[in-house]
Enzyme design. Structure first.
Site, PDB file in Angstrom:
ATOM      1  N   ARG A  50      22.399  28.095   0.887  1.00 31.16           N
ATOM      2  CA  ARG A  50      20.952  28.326   1.042  1.00 31.16           C
ATOM      3  C   ARG A  50      20.492  27.776   2.368  1.00 31.16           C
ATOM      4  NH1 ARG A  50      17.072  26.300  -3.715  1.00 31.16           N
ATOM      5  NH2 ARG A  50      17.731  24.293  -2.893  1.00 31.16           N
ATOM      6  N   ASP A  63      21.638  17.425  -5.826  1.00 35.04           N
ATOM      7  CA  ASP A  63      22.420  18.459  -5.141  1.00 35.04           C
ATOM      8  C   ASP A  63      23.821  18.497  -5.738  1.00 35.04           C
ATOM      9  OD1 ASP A  63      24.237  19.694  -3.178  1.00 35.04           O
ATOM     10  OD2 ASP A  63      22.426  19.839  -1.957  1.00 35.04           O
ATOM     11  N   ASP A  90      26.826  18.241  -3.244  1.00 33.33           N
ATOM     12  CA  ASP A  90      26.965  16.896  -2.679  1.00 33.33           C
ATOM     13  C   ASP A  90      27.529  15.923  -3.708  1.00 33.33           C
ATOM     14  OD1 ASP A  90      26.021  17.738  -0.258  1.00 33.33           O
ATOM     15  OD2 ASP A  90      24.011  16.891  -0.471  1.00 33.33           O
TER      16      ASP A  90
HETATM   17  C1  PRP Z   1      23.348  25.414  -4.339  1.00 33.47           C
HETATM   18  C2  PRP Z   1      23.868  25.856  -5.687  1.00 33.47           C
HETATM   19  C3  PRP Z   1      23.551  27.322  -5.704  1.00 33.47           C
HETATM   20  C4  PRP Z   1      22.254  27.384  -4.948  1.00 33.47           C
HETATM   21  C5  PRP Z   1      21.132  27.529  -5.937  1.00 33.47           C
HETATM   22  O1  PRP Z   1      24.237  25.740  -3.342  1.00 33.47           O
HETATM   23  O2  PRP Z   1      25.232  25.561  -5.872  1.00 33.47           O
HETATM   24  O3  PRP Z   1      24.537  28.132  -5.097  1.00 33.47           O
HETATM   25  O4  PRP Z   1      22.122  26.152  -4.233  1.00 33.47           O
HETATM   26  O5  PRP Z   1      19.932  27.716  -5.292  1.00 33.47           O
HETATM   27  P1  PRP Z   1      19.129  29.088  -5.344  1.00 33.47           P
HETATM   28  O6  PRP Z   1      19.119  29.515  -6.785  1.00 33.47           O
HETATM   29  O7  PRP Z   1      17.755  28.708  -4.854  1.00 33.47           O
HETATM   30  O8  PRP Z   1      19.800  30.065  -4.455  1.00 33.47           O
HETATM   31  P2  PRP Z   1      24.000  25.302  -1.820  1.00 33.47           P
HETATM   32  O9  PRP Z   1      23.249  26.361  -1.085  1.00 33.47           O
HETATM   33  O10 PRP Z   1      23.410  23.928  -1.784  1.00 33.47           O
HETATM   34  O11 PRP Z   1      25.453  25.312  -1.216  1.00 33.47           O
HETATM   35  P3  PRP Z   1      26.716  24.395  -1.552  1.00 33.47           P
HETATM   36  O12 PRP Z   1      27.187  24.788  -2.928  1.00 33.47           O
HETATM   37  O13 PRP Z   1      27.665  24.797  -0.483  1.00 33.47           O
HETATM   38  O14 PRP Z   1      26.317  22.945  -1.483  1.00 33.47           O
HETATM   39  N1  URA Z   2      20.975  23.423  -5.501  1.00 33.78           N
HETATM   40  C1  URA Z   2      21.309  22.222  -6.012  1.00 33.78           C
HETATM   41  O1  URA Z   2      22.451  21.752  -5.816  1.00 33.78           O
HETATM   42  N2  URA Z   2      20.397  21.543  -6.715  1.00 33.78           N
HETATM   43  C2  URA Z   2      19.161  22.027  -6.974  1.00 33.78           C
HETATM   44  O2  URA Z   2      18.384  21.351  -7.644  1.00 33.78           O
HETATM   45  C3  URA Z   2      18.825  23.286  -6.432  1.00 33.78           C
HETATM   46  C4  URA Z   2      19.761  23.969  -5.702  1.00 33.78           C
END
Ligand code: PRP
Ligand code: URA
Length: 211
Positions: A106, A202, A205
């Site tokens: 995102r 997150d 993370d």
């Molecule tokens: C997080 C999560 C989803 C997304 C959800 O990923 O794992 O993929 O956010 O948010 P949304 O419904 O508003 O799209 P992130 O973009 O943080 O990437 P990552 O898994 O690489 O940390």
């Molecule tokens: N992605 C995450 O990892 N946590 C949230 O709460 C929303 C998006």
């Protein structure tokens, strides 16, 4: 009333483990373990109506007709990166499953998904695709991932998330009403940064020790 494509797992084991998962004191090792355990319980729910076929079984005493899930029926599709935390546990239930990967993150300001990777196993008409991502927040990532999956020819798709927020569920209902969504919890809302409240922070993370 929740939308008809949504199942919120009511099982006490899911609720118990979700409470541990959300706790900010839960260390990364335990967090990873819980993500897997909850994913496995949700996959059980999401595959409740999977078709089986007859198989002849020789018990030590006689022969009987058992049932089996056809070998190549399931494809697991984690959304990178956090979805990776769910793969091993679900693959333990479906050892013959193929695994596809969809890379999305995102944009922190716009909250729009940015695509960077897409690779799935060869298509097959009967295959059931289990898309895995711990978080369904705005729904942008899941919706984009499923659009790409459909563009590549996949038809029978189910989404499994640990925590969802109402906007994500509504987005899924609007964009992909044919996709059943299975979640461990439906939370209250999103904050101004698109994080789920109360949520768990997150997911990526916490799984991988980044900040
Ligand atoms: C997080 C999560 C989803 C997304 C959800 O990923 O794992 O993929 O956010 O948010 P949304 O419904 O508003 O799209 P992130 O973009 O943080 O990437 P990552 O898994 O690489 O940390
Ligand atoms: N992605 C995450 O990892 N946590 C949230 O709460 C929303 C998006």
């Amino acid at each position: 009333m929740p939308p008809s494509n949504l199942t919120v797992a009511a099982h006490p084991l899911v609720q118990h483990k979700m409470a541990l998962l959300r706790d900010r004191q839960t260390p990364a090792r335990e967090f990873r373990q819980l993500v897997g355990e909850i994913a496995s319980l949700l996959a059980y729910e999401a595959t409740r109506n999977l078709e089986t076929e007859p198989v002849s079984v020789h018990t030590p005493l006689e022969t009987m007709e058992g049932r089996r899930i056809p070998g190549d029926r399931i494809v697991l599709v984690p959304i990178l990166r956090a979805g990776l935390g769910m793969v091993d546990a679900v693959a333990a239930l479906f050892p013959n499953a193929g695994v596809g990967h969809i890379g999305l993150y995102r944009n922190e300001k716009t909250l729009e998904p940015v695509s960077y990777y897409f690779k799935i196993p060869p298509l097959g008409g009967e295959k059931v695709y289990l898309v895995l991502d711990p978080m369904l927040a705005t729904g942008g990532s899941a919706s984009a991932a499923i659009t790409k999956l459909k563009e590549s020819g996949a038809r029978r798709i189910r989404l499994i998330c640990l925590v969802a927020a109402p906007p994500g569920v509504e987005r899924m209902m609007k964009d992909h009403p044919d996709v059943a969504v299975f979640v461990g919890a439906l939370d209250r809302e999103l904050n101004d940064h698109g994080y789920i409240l109360p949520g768990l922070g997150d997911a990526g993370d916490r799984l991988f020790g980044t900040t």
